[in-house]
Design an enzyme around this catalytic site. Sequence first.
Site, PDB file in Angstrom:
ATOM      1  N   ASP A  92       0.883  -1.157   0.000  1.00  0.00           N
ATOM      2  CA  ASP A  92       0.000   0.000   0.000  1.00  0.00           C
ATOM      3  C   ASP A  92       0.935   1.225   0.000  1.00  0.00           C
ATOM      4  O   ASP A  92       2.123   1.100   0.309  1.00  0.00           O
ATOM      5  CB  ASP A  92      -0.875  -0.048   1.259  1.00  0.00           C
ATOM      6  CG  ASP A  92      -1.672   1.211   1.437  1.00  0.00           C
ATOM      7  OD1 ASP A  92      -2.316   1.638   0.461  1.00  0.00           O
ATOM      8  OD2 ASP A  92      -1.661   1.784   2.552  1.00  0.00           O
ATOM      9  N   LEU A  93       0.404   2.388  -0.348  1.00  0.00           N
ATOM     10  CA  LEU A  93       1.262   3.578  -0.415  1.00  0.00           C
ATOM     11  C   LEU A  93       1.147   4.472   0.828  1.00  0.00           C
ATOM     12  O   LEU A  93       2.083   4.580   1.629  1.00  0.00           O
ATOM     13  CB  LEU A  93       0.897   4.396  -1.670  1.00  0.00           C
ATOM     14  CG  LEU A  93       1.648   5.709  -1.860  1.00  0.00           C
ATOM     15  CD1 LEU A  93       3.126   5.479  -2.140  1.00  0.00           C
ATOM     16  CD2 LEU A  93       1.030   6.519  -3.006  1.00  0.00           C
ATOM     17  N   ASP A  94      -0.053   5.056   0.978  1.00  0.00           N
ATOM     18  CA  ASP A  94      -0.263   6.048   2.050  1.00  0.00           C
ATOM     19  C   ASP A  94      -0.192   5.383   3.421  1.00  0.00           C
ATOM     20  O   ASP A  94      -1.006   4.515   3.732  1.00  0.00           O
ATOM     21  CB  ASP A  94      -1.637   6.719   1.879  1.00  0.00           C
ATOM     22  CG  ASP A  94      -1.759   7.463   0.557  1.00  0.00           C
ATOM     23  OD1 ASP A  94      -0.836   8.217   0.217  1.00  0.00           O
ATOM     24  OD2 ASP A  94      -2.778   7.280  -0.142  1.00  0.00           O
ATOM     25  N   THR A 129       1.877   9.885   4.237  1.00  0.00           N
ATOM     26  CA  THR A 129       0.807  10.750   3.718  1.00  0.00           C
ATOM     27  C   THR A 129      -0.527  10.533   4.428  1.00  0.00           C
ATOM     28  O   THR A 129      -1.454  11.318   4.233  1.00  0.00           O
ATOM     29  CB  THR A 129       0.605  10.504   2.204  1.00  0.00           C
ATOM     30  OG1 THR A 129       0.714   9.095   2.001  1.00  0.00           O
ATOM     31  CG2 THR A 129       1.622  11.228   1.370  1.00  0.00           C
ATOM     32  N   LYS A 168      -8.997   5.234   6.179  1.00  0.00           N
ATOM     33  CA  LYS A 168      -7.721   4.767   5.607  1.00  0.00           C
ATOM     34  C   LYS A 168      -7.982   3.655   4.583  1.00  0.00           C
ATOM     35  O   LYS A 168      -8.764   2.736   4.847  1.00  0.00           O
ATOM     36  CB  LYS A 168      -6.789   4.259   6.701  1.00  0.00           C
ATOM     37  CG  LYS A 168      -6.196   5.375   7.547  1.00  0.00           C
ATOM     38  CD  LYS A 168      -5.165   4.844   8.522  1.00  0.00           C
ATOM     39  CE  LYS A 168      -4.569   5.949   9.360  1.00  0.00           C
ATOM     40  NZ  LYS A 168      -3.704   5.431  10.422  1.00  0.00           N
ATOM     41  N   SER A 221      -2.548   0.512  -4.322  1.00  0.00           N
ATOM     42  CA  SER A 221      -3.041   1.692  -3.586  1.00  0.00           C
ATOM     43  C   SER A 221      -4.394   2.144  -4.118  1.00  0.00           C
ATOM     44  O   SER A 221      -4.684   1.993  -5.301  1.00  0.00           O
ATOM     45  CB  SER A 221      -2.027   2.836  -3.752  1.00  0.00           C
ATOM     46  OG  SER A 221      -2.578   4.055  -3.306  1.00  0.00           O
ATOM     47  N   ALA A 222      -5.198   2.732  -3.236  1.00  0.00           N
ATOM     48  CA  ALA A 222      -6.499   3.282  -3.644  1.00  0.00           C
ATOM     49  C   ALA A 222      -6.344   4.685  -4.219  1.00  0.00           C
ATOM     50  O   ALA A 222      -7.272   5.240  -4.787  1.00  0.00           O
ATOM     51  CB  ALA A 222      -7.424   3.334  -2.436  1.00  0.00           C
ATOM     52  N   LYS A 262     -10.874  -1.106  -1.776  1.00  0.00           N
ATOM     53  CA  LYS A 262     -10.680  -1.946  -0.600  1.00  0.00           C
ATOM     54  C   LYS A 262     -11.887  -1.749   0.324  1.00  0.00           C
ATOM     55  O   LYS A 262     -12.367  -0.621   0.420  1.00  0.00           O
ATOM     56  CB  LYS A 262      -9.393  -1.539   0.143  1.00  0.00           C
ATOM     57  CG  LYS A 262      -8.154  -1.663  -0.722  1.00  0.00           C
ATOM     58  CD  LYS A 262      -6.954  -0.950  -0.076  1.00  0.00           C
ATOM     59  CE  LYS A 262      -5.776  -0.904  -1.041  1.00  0.00           C
ATOM     60  NZ  LYS A 262      -4.599  -0.198  -0.520  1.00  0.00           N
ATOM     61  N   GLU A 300       0.117  -3.358   4.584  1.00  0.00           N
ATOM     62  CA  GLU A 300      -1.027  -2.439   4.688  1.00  0.00           C
ATOM     63  C   GLU A 300      -1.134  -1.776   6.056  1.00  0.00           C
ATOM     64  O   GLU A 300      -0.890  -2.426   7.060  1.00  0.00           O
ATOM     65  CB  GLU A 300      -2.319  -3.247   4.497  1.00  0.00           C
ATOM     66  CG  GLU A 300      -3.025  -3.073   3.194  1.00  0.00           C
ATOM     67  CD  GLU A 300      -3.588  -1.683   2.931  1.00  0.00           C
ATOM     68  OE1 GLU A 300      -3.662  -0.855   3.855  1.00  0.00           O
ATOM     69  OE2 GLU A 300      -3.917  -1.422   1.781  1.00  0.00           O
ATOM     70  N   ASP A 301      -1.539  -0.503   6.053  1.00  0.00           N
ATOM     71  CA  ASP A 301      -1.781   0.176   7.340  1.00  0.00           C
ATOM     72  C   ASP A 301      -3.269   0.352   7.630  1.00  0.00           C
ATOM     73  O   ASP A 301      -3.628   0.917   8.655  1.00  0.00           O
ATOM     74  CB  ASP A 301      -1.102   1.549   7.380  1.00  0.00           C
ATOM     75  CG  ASP A 301      -1.803   2.552   6.470  1.00  0.00           C
ATOM     76  OD1 ASP A 301      -2.197   2.166   5.354  1.00  0.00           O
ATOM     77  OD2 ASP A 301      -1.959   3.714   6.879  1.00  0.00           O
TER      78      ASP A 301
HETATM   79  C1  BG6 Z   1      -5.689   5.643   0.226  1.00  0.00           C
HETATM   80  C2  BG6 Z   1      -5.756   6.463   1.496  1.00  0.00           C
HETATM   81  O1  BG6 Z   1      -4.397   5.172   0.039  1.00  0.00           O
HETATM   82  O2  BG6 Z   1      -6.071   6.430  -0.899  1.00  0.00           O
HETATM   83  C3  BG6 Z   1      -7.145   7.098   1.647  1.00  0.00           C
HETATM   84  O3  BG6 Z   1      -5.495   5.637   2.604  1.00  0.00           O
HETATM   85  C4  BG6 Z   1      -7.489   7.890   0.393  1.00  0.00           C
HETATM   86  O4  BG6 Z   1      -7.127   7.933   2.786  1.00  0.00           O
HETATM   87  C5  BG6 Z   1      -7.377   6.992  -0.840  1.00  0.00           C
HETATM   88  O5  BG6 Z   1      -8.810   8.401   0.480  1.00  0.00           O
HETATM   89  C6  BG6 Z   1      -7.658   7.741  -2.129  1.00  0.00           C
HETATM   90  O6  BG6 Z   1      -6.612   8.647  -2.340  1.00  0.00           O
HETATM   91  P1  BG6 Z   1      -6.633   9.885  -3.321  1.00  0.00           P
HETATM   92  O7  BG6 Z   1      -5.195  10.378  -3.265  1.00  0.00           O
HETATM   93  O8  BG6 Z   1      -7.012   9.386  -4.673  1.00  0.00           O
HETATM   94  O9  BG6 Z   1      -7.624  10.866  -2.791  1.00  0.00           O
HETATM   95 MG    MG Z   2      -2.674   3.170   3.588  1.00  0.00          MG
END
Ligand code: BG6
Ligand code: MG
Length: 224
Positions: free
Chosen positions: A9-11, A17, A45, A114-115, A145, A169-170
């Site tokens: 996962d990224l964030d 972030t 998240k 990542s989402a 997710k 994943e967090d």
């Molecule tokens: C996820 C984050 O990685 O991405 C969420 O944990 C976030 O908090 C989601 O809403 C979507 O991200 P973005 O950058 O497209 O708004």
């Molecule tokens: Mg995350």
Amino acid sequence: MKTKALIFDLDGVIVDTAKFHFVAWQRLAKKIGVHFTEKENEQLKGVSRVKSLEKILKWGNKTISDELFHQLMDEKNKDYLNLVYAMTTDDILPGVRAFLDAAKADGHKIALGSASKNAKTILNAVQLLDMFDVIIDGNQVTKGKPDPEGFLKAAEQSGYSPEESFVFEDSIAGIQAANTGGMTSIGIGDKSTLAEADYCFKGFLELDYAAFQTLETKLNINTL
Ligand code: BG6
Ligand code: MG
């Protein structure tokens, strides 16, 4: 079976972030008279931008027009991106760079699951774009997710089965996605929040590459 694909996962896993998402959503929520706690934020998240705003509106019992909904999402994203644009390699979470370098050198496929629709912008800002063999982000999935669609795509494009893949994943939603998808789920964060994870570590200082190899060996022996 040797586990080969590592899906990150990224964030909140690669970069710090998650705190920017929290700040930007809280600022936006305050403007429309909604307050939410850090505990409620755990539910945001891993969840897409649309679903996050839906949840916030539900918490505040607010109903708004589609037009305003889109306006608010744009506003949050602009606020969030202003925080992202200031990022440098210093914003890579501790131990991550060394872990990725070692895993890659050891022959693992490195994938992103990542989402976020901002994933490439962020990876570029912290100079990690070239590290990833496969990138699945919010632009490539139709189901967010906890649906495993993104992780399944990441495993497939890495050339391995879900059983041959680890997910880092967090978020609660992300751990559920990995579990449903059949991958080994590694929680990065708080054990009680990520209780559904197969394993949990505070971060990549605790889970350095040597610790990961020990875990991998144990799993491979158990599944022989
Ligand atoms: C996820 C984050 O990685 O991405 C969420 O944990 C976030 O908090 C989601 O809403 C979507 O991200 P973005 O950058 O497209 O708004
Ligand atoms: Mg995350």
